[in-house]
Enzyme design. Structure first.
Site, PDB file in Angstrom:
ATOM      1  N   SER A 169       0.860  -1.039  -0.110  1.00 48.18           N
ATOM      2  CA  SER A 169      -0.025  -0.134   0.077  1.00 48.18           C
ATOM      3  C   SER A 169       0.951   1.092  -0.028  1.00 48.18           C
ATOM      4  O   SER A 169       1.774   1.380  -0.772  1.00 48.18           O
ATOM      5  CB  SER A 169      -0.990   0.069   1.140  1.00 48.18           C
ATOM      6  OG  SER A 169      -2.006   1.195   1.275  1.00 48.18           O
ATOM      7  N   ASP A 305      -9.653  -2.864  -6.756  1.00 52.62           N
ATOM      8  CA  ASP A 305      -9.120  -2.428  -5.630  1.00 52.62           C
ATOM      9  C   ASP A 305      -9.936  -1.225  -5.141  1.00 52.62           C
ATOM     10  O   ASP A 305      -9.761  -0.166  -6.000  1.00 52.62           O
ATOM     11  CB  ASP A 305      -7.635  -2.055  -5.615  1.00 52.62           C
ATOM     12  CG  ASP A 305      -7.078  -1.403  -4.482  1.00 52.62           C
ATOM     13  OD1 ASP A 305      -7.547  -0.822  -3.573  1.00 52.62           O
ATOM     14  OD2 ASP A 305      -5.825  -1.583  -4.042  1.00 52.62           O
ATOM     15  N   HIS A 337      -7.895  -4.680  -1.837  1.00 49.92           N
ATOM     16  CA  HIS A 337      -6.611  -3.915  -1.575  1.00 49.92           C
ATOM     17  C   HIS A 337      -5.632  -4.463  -0.504  1.00 49.92           C
ATOM     18  O   HIS A 337      -6.502  -4.934   0.631  1.00 49.92           O
ATOM     19  CB  HIS A 337      -7.039  -2.381  -0.584  1.00 49.92           C
ATOM     20  CG  HIS A 337      -5.937  -1.810  -0.592  1.00 49.92           C
ATOM     21  ND1 HIS A 337      -5.196  -0.949  -1.505  1.00 49.92           N
ATOM     22  CD2 HIS A 337      -5.282  -1.350   0.684  1.00 49.92           C
ATOM     23  CE1 HIS A 337      -4.412  -0.125  -1.278  1.00 49.92           C
ATOM     24  NE2 HIS A 337      -4.238  -0.320   0.051  1.00 49.92           N
TER      25      HIS A 337
END
Length: 377
Positions: A169, A305, A337
């Site tokens: 991330s 995502d 995600h």
């Protein structure tokens, strides 16, 4: 050139022509010859994201913590896997926003790395995971200097040991920028980035969605507020808080009702940017960093995502194809995600109730181990 493997869940694999990258990919069967089998009851990217965060089992890992003082007086923590082999390659794990070694996705890749003969060390950012904020300086969405000092420290501590890195991330964004900035001088043998937001301004545009604001916006805002309020005393020493005064600054921070308002009231003040858009643009990893990479770099994202718009991923695919010879981009149809929970091979009922296996972990460690072995071999 788009490569469409047989797996319906892996819809795009774009890879540059660099020989070292091609050799690493050829030794990554989970990506090139395997199949990502998403759990069928996870319908959509929201389900993958939320379930991976809430239900995935968090492995028990014993860490040995090392506090590292930085050049500017700041402090970070390196959590070493205490049960990993001492002789293997070292995997530096860069966590996402408000994360650290306690996160399930971090512990999952640490455990997988140990099984592959690597020793993982989690780089916990300033003020996270119990790390004190030793100066007024926090970490941000794209700053690479702390990671640079961490890598140099580990290289000095483990001379001759191959180093690789994995980012997740926000950590993926930081890692991709670092690899591009280092270019030919990068001390890593390979890097893998998962659920990289790439374009921070595009992500900010997601706040227009009511679902996004209710499901993700509130959570992210609460995390950001907890972080800065926890370190209020140290942050108040920032010389940027002369106008407005510290009291006015903190009133503005507490008044934020969205992530974009928080960035307006807090982030750009602390980092000296004229606008949120300027900050986001300066922190993004999609502006020329991927073409400058000179080590095998694998980027993996899911098209569903909810935190990364799919049009951004399509643009990144074009950049990789045309100008990034050392980068591979894999896009899956599903995964959310930091999700990619897999259909289990055994323990079906337990795995359905409490998922433990992530395709992300397999791809990460296979690729990075291959990057090490193809150089040493």
């Amino acid at each position: 050139r788009y490569l469409l493997p047989e797996s319906a869940d892996l819809v795009v694999r774009e890879a540059g022509p660099a020989p070292a990258l091609a050799r690493a990919l050829s030794r990554c069967p989970a990506l090139t010859r395997g199949r990502y089998c998403a759990l069928p009851w996870l319908l959509g990217g929201h389900a993958h994201t939320v379930v991976a965060r809430a239900l995935r089992l968090r492995p028990r890992v014993q860490f040995e913590r090392e506090l590292l003082s930085l050049a500017d007086g700041g402090c970070v923590a390196l959590d070493w896997d205490a049960e990993a082999p001492a002789a293997g390659a070292v995997l530096v794990v860069v966590h996402g926003m408000n994360g650290g070694s306690r996160e399930g996705y971090v512990r999952g890749v640490v455990l997988r790395a140990r099984r592959c003969g690597m020793r993982a060390v989690v780089f916990n950012c300033r003020g996270e995971a119990g790390v004190p904020l030793a100066t007024y300086r926090t970490y941000n969405a794209g700053g690479t200097q702390d990671l640079r000092e961490v890598v140099l420290h580990i290289r000095g501590k483990c001379p001759g040991t191959p180093l690789v890195a994995a980012g997740f991330s926000l950590g993926a964004n930081i890692l991709a920028r670092y690899v591009g900035e280092e270019g030919e001088s990068c001390p890593l043998r390979g890097a893998a980035a998962f659920s990289n937001p790439f374009d921070m301004n595009a992500g900010a545009g997601l706040e227009r969605s009511v679902v996004w604001r209710l499901v993700y916006g509130r959570h992210l805002l609460a995390c950001l507020l907890r972080y800065v309020l926890r370190h209020r005393e140290a942050i108040s020493a920032n010389p940027a808080l002369t106008a407005p005064t510290p009291a006015a600054f903190w009133r503005g921070v507490k008044s934020a009702r969205s992530v974009s308002e928080f960035c307006q009231q807090c982030t750009i003040v602390l980092w000296g940017f004229p606008s949120v858009a300027a900050y986001n643009d300066a922190m993004s990893s999609c502006h020329g960093f991927l073409p400058r990479a000179r080590i095998p770099l694998l980027c993996v994202n899911a098209l569903d995502d909810p935190l990364v718009p799919s049009y951004v991923l399509r643009k990144v695919a074009e950049e990789v194809r045309s100008a990034a010879p050392h980068v591979a981009l894999a896009l899956t149809e599903r995964g959310g995600h930091l999700g990619w929970l897999e259909w289990p091979g055994s323990g079906l009922l337990a795995s359905l109730l409490h998922p433990r296996d992530s395709w992300m972990d397999r791809v990460c460690c296979e690729f990075l181990l291959a990057a090490v072995q193809q150089e040493s071999g």
